[in-house]
Scaffold this active site. Structure first.
Site, short mmCIF file in Angstrom:
data_model
loop_
_atom_site.label_atom_id
_atom_site.label_comp_id
_atom_site.label_asym_id
_atom_site.label_seq_id
_atom_site.Cartn_x
_atom_site.Cartn_y
_atom_site.Cartn_z
N LYS A 176 0.85 -1.20 0.00
CA LYS A 176 0.00 0.00 0.00
C LYS A 176 0.89 1.24 0.00
O LYS A 176 1.40 1.66 1.03
CB LYS A 176 -0.92 0.04 1.22
CG LYS A 176 -1.98 1.16 1.07
CD LYS A 176 -2.56 1.62 2.38
CE LYS A 176 -1.72 2.66 3.09
NZ LYS A 176 -1.65 3.96 2.38
N GLU A 250 9.03 0.45 11.56
CA GLU A 250 10.14 1.40 11.49
C GLU A 250 9.51 2.78 11.57
O GLU A 250 8.80 3.21 10.67
CB GLU A 250 10.92 1.20 10.18
CG GLU A 250 12.26 1.92 10.17
CD GLU A 250 12.15 3.32 9.60
OE1 GLU A 250 12.24 4.29 10.40
OE2 GLU A 250 11.99 3.46 8.39
N CYS A 284 13.50 10.01 8.43
CA CYS A 284 13.38 9.60 9.83
C CYS A 284 14.74 9.52 10.52
O CYS A 284 14.83 9.62 11.74
CB CYS A 284 12.66 8.27 9.93
SG CYS A 284 13.38 6.97 8.90
N GLU A 382 9.68 15.11 16.47
CA GLU A 382 10.13 14.96 15.09
C GLU A 382 9.43 16.00 14.22
O GLU A 382 8.21 16.00 14.10
CB GLU A 382 9.82 13.55 14.57
CG GLU A 382 10.40 13.29 13.20
CD GLU A 382 10.23 11.86 12.74
OE1 GLU A 382 11.18 11.31 12.14
OE2 GLU A 382 9.16 11.27 12.99
#
Length: 477
Positions: A176, A250, A284, A382
């Site tokens: 996806k 992750e 990331c 983040e």
């Protein structure tokens, strides 16, 4: 405009179940550059059914691993021939500078295909061990149907960290892609079809969150492999936990680059620019906390500021561009809000700030904050954009403490003239990947995070192992 009206399900192009479409908007021009069908729950059901049939009754999991590796190697050859086109598509749909797309967005996924094709040629599926009453065979078998859910920032990279090992292991896969970046996956589907994978082994269904959650919770899926935000990872983990479904996650990061006092700043900045600002800061693993000793703090701030100023902001299709636009308007607004938060918290932007560098496009001025502390939100959350915070430390032990004082543990670096001493620092930082005087993800080495940065590992032999189940067979005689 790149336009598609079918979905790749079960190894063929099929009409979607619904009529909704996804518009792909260029973050540079704010114009629609592509349109694809939006996958629905019914499309996911069809894809899982095809994958289930292929796994339970098809030839793919019953081939030897070496035979599957040969097919993956063929896919790698086809991928290599189209890698420039793939890089251009990724730059067009999400704004990654074309230089970065050609350096990393596409060559690294190709490297994963090559690595796992080679690993699969020699991998021992069975191992005999001496037991109490006779030999014991330890066997590795594919985990089953895999749902691979990937983000928009490095779409091919993340697909291949899942698809390449899953295919070599003998799994069947439903991918996806994120709705922001479906176009590259259509080129990948073309290559998969050309490579001749058996019917049902791979399906690719672009869709939003609702259809994605339907895929995650589908009883026909044996394992979910997800890359994305920590918040979404928690939701996926809860669903998989309820169903006792295998899962690898992750997730986010807030990585620290420790600048030791013996570091040659001039030589370090070239590598640090990649480690901190790769892909417009939308990574990331980005080293967005820069830790500098108080004795060299002003010098480090000046060096980081000069480094950021040297990276041209502009059209991502221009090979000279160092930093392009963010993927979407919501991302532009999110990052600018963090810049406001940093200013309100008392940090000072020595480069950048809230002035937009372009009249159109989802650009944010690359920003360096001085006077930041590790308690500020800009140091703890983040941001996922080109925003760096330079944080002072008292001594090396304090630097390591600050690096570890985070909810995340995905990446990090140390910069020093003494690489052996850098290894000593690396061993003390609680993070899944680390670099001494550079940051690099190697196909042969596991990638993943500590703490809220995820569960499990991708890449390396460990990445293949995550798509295998262990079976012990004891026998007498």
């Amino acid at each position: 405009m790149r336009q598609h009206d079918t979905l790749f399900i079960g190894g063929d192009w099929v009409a979607p179940a619904g009529t909704a479409t996804i518009d792909v908007v260029s973050p540079h021009t704010e114009e629609v550059v592509g349109r694809v069908p939006e996958g629905t729950a019914a499309d996911m059901d069809r894809a899982v059914a095809a994958a289930r049939q292929a796994f339970d009754h098809g030839p793919w999991p019953r081939m030897t691993m070496a035979e599957r590796a040969a097919v993956v190697a063929r896919l790698a050859d086809l991928y290599e021939a189209r890698q420039e086109e793939m890089a251009e598509i990724i730059t067009e749909e999400m704004g990654s500078p074309i230089a970065f797309s050609k350096m990393a967005q596409v060559p690294q996924p190709l490297g994963f295909l090559r690595y796992y094709a080679e690993l699969g040629r020699e991998f021992a599926v069975e191992e005999d061990r001496p037991g109490t009453f006779g030999p014991v065979t330890v066997r590795r078998e594919p985990v089953g149907v895999v749902a691979a859910i990937v983000p928009w920032n490095v779409p091919q990279f993340v697909i291949m960290t899942k698809l390449a090992p899953a295919l070599v292991a003998g799994c069947t896969v439903v991918v996806k892609p994120a709705p922001e970046t479906p176009l590259d996956s259509y080129l990948l589907a073309e290559l998969i079809k050309e490579a001749g994978l058996p019917e049902g082994v791979v399906s690719i269904v672009p869709a939003g969150r609702e259809a994605g959650e339907h895929l995650v919770s589908h009883p026909g899926v044996d394992k979910v492999a997800f890359t994305g935000s920590t918040a979404a990872g928690r939701r996926i983990a809860s669903i998989c936990g309820e169903q006792l479904k295998r899962v690898s996650l992750e997730l986010g990061g807030k990585s620290a680059a420790i600048i030791l006092d013996d570091c040659d700043l001039a030589s370090a900045m070239g590598f640090l620019s990649i480690a901190s600002l790769m892909n417009n800061g939308q990574a990331c693993v980005a080293q967005t906390r820069i830790l500098a000793s108080r004795s060299r703090y002003d010098e480090v701030v000046d060096a980081v500021a000069a480094m950021v100023r040297s990276m041209p902001v502009g059209d991502p299709a221009d090979p000279a561009t160092g930093i392009g636009p963010l993927v979407a308007q919501r991302q532009q607004e999110r990052v600018e809000n963090y810049i406001r938060i940093g200013i309100d918290e008392g940090a000072k932007p020595v480069v950048g700030g809230l002035e937009r560098p372009y009249g159109r496009g989802w650009y944010v001025a690359p920003t360096v904050f001085a006077g930041a502390t590790n308690e500020m939100r800009i140091a703890r959350e983040e941001i996922f954009g080109p925003v760096l915070a330079v944080i002072p430390y008292e001594d090396e032990a304090d630097a390591i403490r600050i690096a570890n004082d985070s909810d995340y543990g995905l990446a990090g670096t140390v910069w020093t003239a003494d690489a052996e001493h850098g290894m000593e620092v690396a061993r003390q930082v609680r993070t899944g990947t680390y670099g001494v005087n550079l940051f690099m993800l190697e196909p042969c080495a596991p990638f993943g995070g500590f703490k809220s940065s995820g569960i499990g590992r991708e890449m390396g032999p460990e990445g293949l192992a995550s798509y295998l189940e262990y079976k012990s067979i004891a026998r007498m005689g």
